[in-house]
Design a protein around this motif. Structure first.
Motif, PDB file in Angstrom:
ATOM      1  N   GLU A   2     -48.981 -29.816 121.632  1.00 17.25           N
ATOM      2  CA  GLU A   2     -50.402 -28.545 122.686  1.00 17.25           C
ATOM      3  C   GLU A   2     -51.469 -29.015 121.920  1.00 17.25           C
ATOM      4  OE1 GLU A   2     -49.419 -24.851 123.844  1.00 17.25           O
ATOM      5  OE2 GLU A   2     -47.228 -24.694 123.912  1.00 17.25           O
ATOM      6  N   GLU A   3     -51.556 -28.808 120.516  1.00 16.47           N
ATOM      7  CA  GLU A   3     -52.936 -29.462 120.029  1.00 16.47           C
ATOM      8  C   GLU A   3     -54.035 -30.848 120.363  1.00 16.47           C
ATOM      9  OE1 GLU A   3     -54.317 -29.860 115.255  1.00 16.47           O
ATOM     10  OE2 GLU A   3     -52.700 -27.897 115.645  1.00 16.47           O
ATOM     11  N   GLU A   6     -54.621 -30.479 123.652  1.00 16.85           N
ATOM     12  CA  GLU A   6     -55.678 -29.727 123.211  1.00 16.85           C
ATOM     13  C   GLU A   6     -57.328 -29.992 123.028  1.00 16.85           C
ATOM     14  OE1 GLU A   6     -57.805 -25.948 121.133  1.00 16.85           O
ATOM     15  OE2 GLU A   6     -56.026 -25.464 122.129  1.00 16.85           O
ATOM     16  N   ARG A   7     -56.638 -31.140 121.864  1.00 26.24           N
ATOM     17  CA  ARG A   7     -57.653 -32.078 121.103  1.00 26.24           C
ATOM     18  C   ARG A   7     -58.567 -32.944 122.498  1.00 26.24           C
ATOM     19  NH1 ARG A   7     -57.052 -33.670 115.260  1.00 26.24           N
ATOM     20  NH2 ARG A   7     -56.939 -31.133 114.623  1.00 26.24           N
TER      21      ARG A   7
END
Length: 171
Positions: A2-3, A6-7
């Motif tokens: 998810e991170e 997101e980036r």
């Protein structure tokens, strides 16, 4: 994952490879169209087309004026390595290899090669499964495909990638 997603989705200039001249023939087309509708500056890459989805198509990443910050690979896996190598030459630090229920565009060799050179490579899933580009069906597919292994739970990211927006002029 998810991170890393997101980036990736925090970037604004994104190339999508494998976009077909005919809508519905490639997984790349819905990704391209949804990113465009969401306000991204998106570039279709297809060396065999001059236009796709009503927009200009580019034969390669290097043909895109001003460069891109990220690339979605939605071609056959055997083409992924060439795309990752071109991205690395151009200073692109974020690559997403699309993968739904099938083998998708993931090339294990290209994943390893890119990561060894400091590229964040998302090796599975789809940008439409995350963030503001997602919808209910894609979020459901994300949960299901995470269980089957087609969406990785974790992504290796280089330690030096704290700012997801590289300086496009500083390549």
């Amino acid at each position: 994952m998810e991170e890393a997603a997101e980036r990736f989705l925090a970037l604004r200039r994104i190339a999508v490879t494998g976009v077909s001249r005919k809508s519905g023939e490639s997984a790349a087309n819905p990704v391209y169209v949804r990113l465009r509708k969401a306000g991204y500056e998106v570039f279709a890459v297809n060396p065999n087309a001059e236009e796709v989805e009503g927009d200009r198509a580019y034969p390669s990443l290097s043909a895109i004026d001003g460069g891109v910050e990220a690339v979605v690979i939605a071609t056959a896996p055997q083409h992924a390595m060439g795309t990752v190598q071109e991205a690395e030459r151009l200073g692109v630090r974020h690559v997403w290899m699309h993968r739904g229920a099938g083998e998708g565009s993931v090339s294990p060799e290209a994943v390893t090669w890119g990561r060894e050179r400091g590229i964040t490579v998302l090796d599975g899933g789809c940008p439409l499964m995350f963030g503001r580009t997602s919808d209910g069906l894609h979020r459901f597919m994300c949960r299901w495909l995470t269980r089957t292994g087609n969406v990785p739970r974790e992504i290796e990211t280089p330690d030096d990638q704290t700012d997801p927006r590289p300086d496009l002029d500083g390549r």
